[in-house]
Motif scaffolding. Structure first.
Motif, mmCIF file in Angstrom:
data_model
loop_
_atom_site.group_PDB
_atom_site.id
_atom_site.type_symbol
_atom_site.label_atom_id
_atom_site.label_comp_id
_atom_site.label_asym_id
_atom_site.label_seq_id
_atom_site.Cartn_x
_atom_site.Cartn_y
_atom_site.Cartn_z
ATOM 1 N N PHE A 52 0.836 -1.195 0.000
ATOM 2 C CA PHE A 52 0.000 0.000 0.000
ATOM 3 C C PHE A 52 0.876 1.252 0.000
ATOM 4 C CE2 PHE A 52 -3.360 -2.846 1.110
ATOM 5 C CZ PHE A 52 -4.569 -2.159 0.955
ATOM 6 N N ASP A 53 0.377 2.341 -0.586
ATOM 7 C CA ASP A 53 1.095 3.608 -0.538
ATOM 8 C C ASP A 53 1.172 4.126 0.891
ATOM 9 O OD1 ASP A 53 1.006 5.179 -3.619
ATOM 10 O OD2 ASP A 53 -0.058 3.307 -3.311
ATOM 11 N N MET A 54 0.055 3.989 1.637
ATOM 12 C CA MET A 54 0.002 4.630 2.954
ATOM 13 C C MET A 54 -1.083 4.019 3.813
ATOM 14 S SD MET A 54 -1.646 8.159 1.518
ATOM 15 C CE MET A 54 -2.792 8.023 0.145
ATOM 16 N N VAL A 55 -0.935 4.206 5.108
ATOM 17 C CA VAL A 55 -2.024 3.980 6.051
ATOM 18 C C VAL A 55 -2.512 5.349 6.498
ATOM 19 C CG1 VAL A 55 -1.309 1.701 6.840
ATOM 20 C CG2 VAL A 55 -0.414 3.730 7.997
ATOM 21 N N PHE A 56 -3.791 5.415 6.837
ATOM 22 C CA PHE A 56 -4.423 6.692 7.156
ATOM 23 C C PHE A 56 -5.238 6.564 8.433
ATOM 24 C CE2 PHE A 56 -8.518 9.111 6.421
ATOM 25 C CZ PHE A 56 -8.045 10.322 6.906
ATOM 26 N N LEU A 57 -5.050 7.534 9.337
ATOM 27 C CA LEU A 57 -5.837 7.604 10.566
ATOM 28 C C LEU A 57 -6.702 8.862 10.537
ATOM 29 C CD1 LEU A 57 -3.401 6.459 13.373
ATOM 30 C CD2 LEU A 57 -5.651 5.506 12.917
ATOM 31 N N ALA A 58 -7.996 8.679 10.309
ATOM 32 C CA ALA A 58 -8.932 9.782 10.497
ATOM 33 C C ALA A 58 -8.996 10.091 11.987
ATOM 34 C CB ALA A 58 -10.313 9.392 9.968
ATOM 35 N N ASP A 59 -9.483 11.278 12.326
ATOM 36 C CA ASP A 59 -9.504 11.635 13.745
ATOM 37 C C ASP A 59 -10.545 12.702 14.015
ATOM 38 O OD1 ASP A 59 -8.485 11.447 16.422
ATOM 39 O OD2 ASP A 59 -7.522 13.389 16.131
ATOM 40 N N GLY A 60 -11.079 12.651 15.210
ATOM 41 C CA GLY A 60 -11.923 13.708 15.746
ATOM 42 C C GLY A 60 -11.468 13.972 17.166
ATOM 43 N N ILE A 61 -11.496 15.227 17.584
ATOM 44 C CA ILE A 61 -10.975 15.554 18.918
ATOM 45 C C ILE A 61 -12.125 15.700 19.905
ATOM 46 C CG2 ILE A 61 -8.664 16.373 18.455
ATOM 47 C CD1 ILE A 61 -9.721 19.051 17.750
#
Length: 443
Positions: A52-61
């Motif tokens: 994979f090109d990348m892993v991604f972590l979406a986030d909300g605070i």
């Protein structure tokens, strides 16, 4: 389908335990994984092994889920997770090639914070960092930062635009060879002519600089954007190298793709320098019937209270209606346009209330694909050939099992067609994506 020459970009979204609301209840999923470093390490290393090109972590605070209807919040796994940049910094030395991308809000941070943190992650990872730019949207987040409600929409995006420009300026504080001197004999540590002080003064920010982190290994971390609004698309066209999108129909995807590429060219950038990656949640097996069984298994684990919570803001409280009855007219919806779209979907597909909430809960809004590896690859290739995508953000329904299914079946099929790499050719995320190195504002 015949092979095509354009290479596909692939990101893995690895927030929580997968994109299905009931993923934590799956018999093969560790319900505590979202708070366990070992879970994310396994996922990141599996994704890297699959190239994979990348892993991604979406986030909300803040915890965005609400107890509406009552009894729904305690059934939600979207309540406890790890802070993304801390987690990615821990994953960096345990991986070697895969890109590491995380969300950070422009509404509840300052530009110097973001510039420093992502530049540091880029140094730690050897050039694999990316920042997903968001403005935050929920009052739950505002209430964690001395506000009762958000800044208005226009102000949030105006602030975001200036925020991004300040961050980019701070990332240009040092020329690449500014520290090449480090001469012990003369006592000169860096070349003073290669240090640049930003001295930004704008409507929302006053930032002197320079940044206290040397120049990024990939010149600057990759910028990612996910908004489909007019203001969001302008930020993407001006600055982003990756855009996450959520179209469900091919024609909608083609229209969005063409619009954003045109905006990018108008901003003076090459349209090839921005990768548009729609989100998909794939359910995969040896036969389409078996893939649908996987889909139905997870849907059956959605508690009614939790399922109804996915409709509450749009359709109102539907808990008094029979779950297997027709979807009624929206009851005091907060977002009328979305409510009407959901009602239209329910009537078009003859969905019950249960059918509608499982459709939404199955992928948190991403497009659901159910089928064999060949069928999934056909659909992905069709979107690439139709110029509706440059790649995809894979949002597995459950982790790590959904990633294991995709890596074992769809990845080899894409590789057989010659549209996805078998090995990494570069070491940085910028090289994986094939996007140009931006020039310094001081060059």
């Amino acid at each position: 389908m015949p092979a095509m020459t354009r290479q596909m970009s692939l990101g893995l979204s690895m927030r929580y335990l997968g994109y299905h609301a009931a993923a934590w209840r799956h018999p093969q999923v560790d319900p505590g994984g979202a708070s366990d470093f070992r879970h994310f390490l396994r996922v990141a290393q599996l994704a890297e092994a699959a190239k994979f090109d990348m892993v991604f972590l979406a986030d909300g605070i803040g915890i965005r889920a609400k107890d509406e209807p009552p009894g729904s919040l305690c059934r939600s796994a979207q309540t406890a997770e790890l802070e993304p940049l801390t987690l990615l910094s821990a994953l960096a030395p345990m991986t070697s090639r895969i890109g590491l991308v995380a969300t950070a809000s422009t509404t509840y941070n300052e530009p110097f914070h973001i510039a420093r943190k992502y530049a540091s992650l880029d140094k730690i990872s050897g050039g694999r960092a990316g920042w997903n730019i968001v403005t935050s949207w929920s009052d739950a987040e505002a209430q964690n930062f001395n506000r009762d409600a958000h800044l208005d929409y226009g102000t949030r995006y105006e602030r975001a635009g200036e925020f991004v420009e300040v961050v980019k300026g701070l990332w240009d504080s040092w020329d690449a060879d500014a520290f090449a001197v480090r001469d012990k004999e003369s006592g000169i540590f860096f070349d003073a002519d290669k240090l640049h002080v930003l001295n930004h003064q704008g409507k929302h920010f006053k930032v002197k600089g320079p940044l206290s982190v040397a120049r990024s290994p990939q010149t600057r971390p990759i910028l990612v954007q996910a908004g489909a609004s007019e203001a969001g698309m302008e930020i993407a066209a001006t600055s982003a190298e990756v855009v996450y999108a959520v179209p469900h129909e091919l024609e909608t995807g083609r229209s969005y793709y063409a619009d954003l590429k045109q905006r990018t060219a108008k901003a003076g950038r090459s349209p090839d320098g921005i990768k548009i990656m729609p989100g998909i949640t794939p359910f995969i097996s040896a036969t389409e019937a078996e893939a649908r069984e996987k889909y139905d298994l997870l849907n059956a684990l959605v508690a009614p209270e939790l399922g109804l919570s996915y409709l509450y803001a749009q359709m109102g409280d539907l808990s008094a209606y029979p779950l297997d009855g027709p979807v009624p007219e929206p009851n005091d919806p907060r977002v009328r346009s979305i409510a009407q779209n959901l009602l239209k979907l329910a009537r078009r597909d003859n969905l019950t209330i249960r059918g509608l909430y499982t459709t939404i809960a199955a992928g948190f809004g991403s497009r659901i694909l159910i089928g064999t590896a060949t069928q999934i690859a056909d659909e992905m290739q069709a979107w690439m050939e139709a110029e509706a995508a440059d790649g995809f953000n894979i949002c597995p329904p459950a982790l790590p099992i959904g990633l294991e299914d995709f890596s074992a079946s769809v990845i080899p099929e894409l590789q057989r067609r010659g549209i996805f790499r078998k090995e990494y050719e570069g070491t940085t995320l910028r090289e994986h994506l094939g996007v140009p190195v931006p020039a310094s504002k001081y060059s």
